[in-house]
Design an enzyme around this catalytic site. Sequence first.
Site, PDB file in Angstrom:
ATOM      1  N   GLU A   1      -0.060   5.629  -1.385  1.00  0.00           N
ATOM      2  CA  GLU A   1      -1.104   4.157  -0.965  1.00  0.00           C
ATOM      3  C   GLU A   1      -1.902   2.915  -2.275  1.00  0.00           C
ATOM      4  O   GLU A   1      -1.580   3.922  -3.454  1.00  0.00           O
ATOM      5  CB  GLU A   1      -2.239   4.771   0.104  1.00  0.00           C
ATOM      6  CG  GLU A   1      -3.253   3.605   0.902  1.00  0.00           C
ATOM      7  CD  GLU A   1      -4.762   4.316   1.759  1.00  0.00           C
ATOM      8  OE1 GLU A   1      -5.429   4.169   1.142  1.00  0.00           O
ATOM      9  OE2 GLU A   1      -4.259   5.259   1.639  1.00  0.00           O
TER      10      GLU A   1
ATOM     11  N   ASP B   1      -4.843   0.442  -2.440  1.00  0.00           N
ATOM     12  CA  ASP B   1      -6.226   0.090  -2.036  1.00  0.00           C
ATOM     13  C   ASP B   1      -6.522  -1.465  -2.473  1.00  0.00           C
ATOM     14  O   ASP B   1      -7.105  -1.449  -4.170  1.00  0.00           O
ATOM     15  CB  ASP B   1      -7.287   1.608  -2.343  1.00  0.00           C
ATOM     16  CG  ASP B   1      -6.970   2.565  -0.895  1.00  0.00           C
ATOM     17  OD1 ASP B   1      -6.692   1.973   0.103  1.00  0.00           O
ATOM     18  OD2 ASP B   1      -7.779   3.106  -0.955  1.00  0.00           O
TER      19      ASP B   1
ATOM     20  N   GLU C   1     -10.781  -2.415  -1.503  1.00  0.00           N
ATOM     21  CA  GLU C   1     -12.156  -2.452  -0.769  1.00  0.00           C
ATOM     22  C   GLU C   1     -12.770  -3.743  -1.293  1.00  0.00           C
ATOM     23  O   GLU C   1     -13.596  -3.218  -2.511  1.00  0.00           O
ATOM     24  CB  GLU C   1     -11.978  -0.939  -0.143  1.00  0.00           C
ATOM     25  CG  GLU C   1     -11.159   0.072   0.140  1.00  0.00           C
ATOM     26  CD  GLU C   1     -11.731   1.731   0.502  1.00  0.00           C
ATOM     27  OE1 GLU C   1     -11.888   1.877   0.908  1.00  0.00           O
ATOM     28  OE2 GLU C   1     -12.353   2.394  -1.067  1.00  0.00           O
TER      29      GLU C   1
END
Length: 301
Positions: A113, A115, A117
């Site tokens: 993953e 990411d 955010e």
Amino acid sequence: MDRRVSPMSTLLFIAALMAAFYYITISEAADSKGSFDDNFNIMWSQDHFTTSPDGQIWYLSLDKDTGCGFQTKQRYRFGWFSMKLKLVGGDSAGVVTAYYMCTENGAGPTRDELDIEFLGNRSGQPYLIQTNVYKNGTGGREMRHMLWFDPTEDFHSYSVLWNNHQIVFFVDAVPIRVFKNNGEANDFFPNEKPMYLFSSIWNADDWATRGGLEKTDWKKAPFVSSYKDFSVDGCQWEDPFPACVSTTTQNWWDQYSAWHLSDSQKMDFAWVERNLVIYDYCKDSERFPTLPVECSLSPWD
């Protein structure tokens, strides 16, 4: 009156010019990919997804009942991935807008993953952007940055360059994080599995704002994040293996110039490092008495 321009303003102006030049170059190389339905599926809460009348802007909303999310129909291994976002305005404490790449739909124990955010805030406080990298289900490689603009006022581009040599996270074509590979088999650099691209909006008031001290004010709901101009120039996965999966240097994102930051990118990155980094796991000796091996790799190489 003697009017003087501050050094910070000058730096911002220079960084913006360099970023704009580089962004135009990359934008010409990347493909703009049609409508939402051409590229994405809604993961949950179809009724929390809407579009502008012309279908060019997409909206995800969060209320006390649920959020919403979407994912690409295709998987990719390596390439350039970009989208323009406008974040939730006003009091967004506890709200997280996630924009990420992952090998699966869910938090599986062996997932890879990448990411991004966006951590909501109380009105008047800065948004923070948190990045993380997972390989085989192991993350914990967080960095947090401030942004040099208000991401709720207009759309800004958030992009990922991913090849076998480095992963670079960009904001408006300014590199804010560089995650290097060491050229050997390792347990930190995700380079073996294809990934989907996702985005979602959800409630995370147990940790997102001031470590969970600031809770979501549901009286301000619905919270809405906005999207447009998805573009990708990458290796689309085809089972069992696509022809472009190896390092062939046939694509710009897999050529030598994309394996390292350019001189102008290094100037931008240095400015980010000096002014915008809030947290870097590689500098957290209390959390990691022995720093992870990838922390020894220089982003400047």
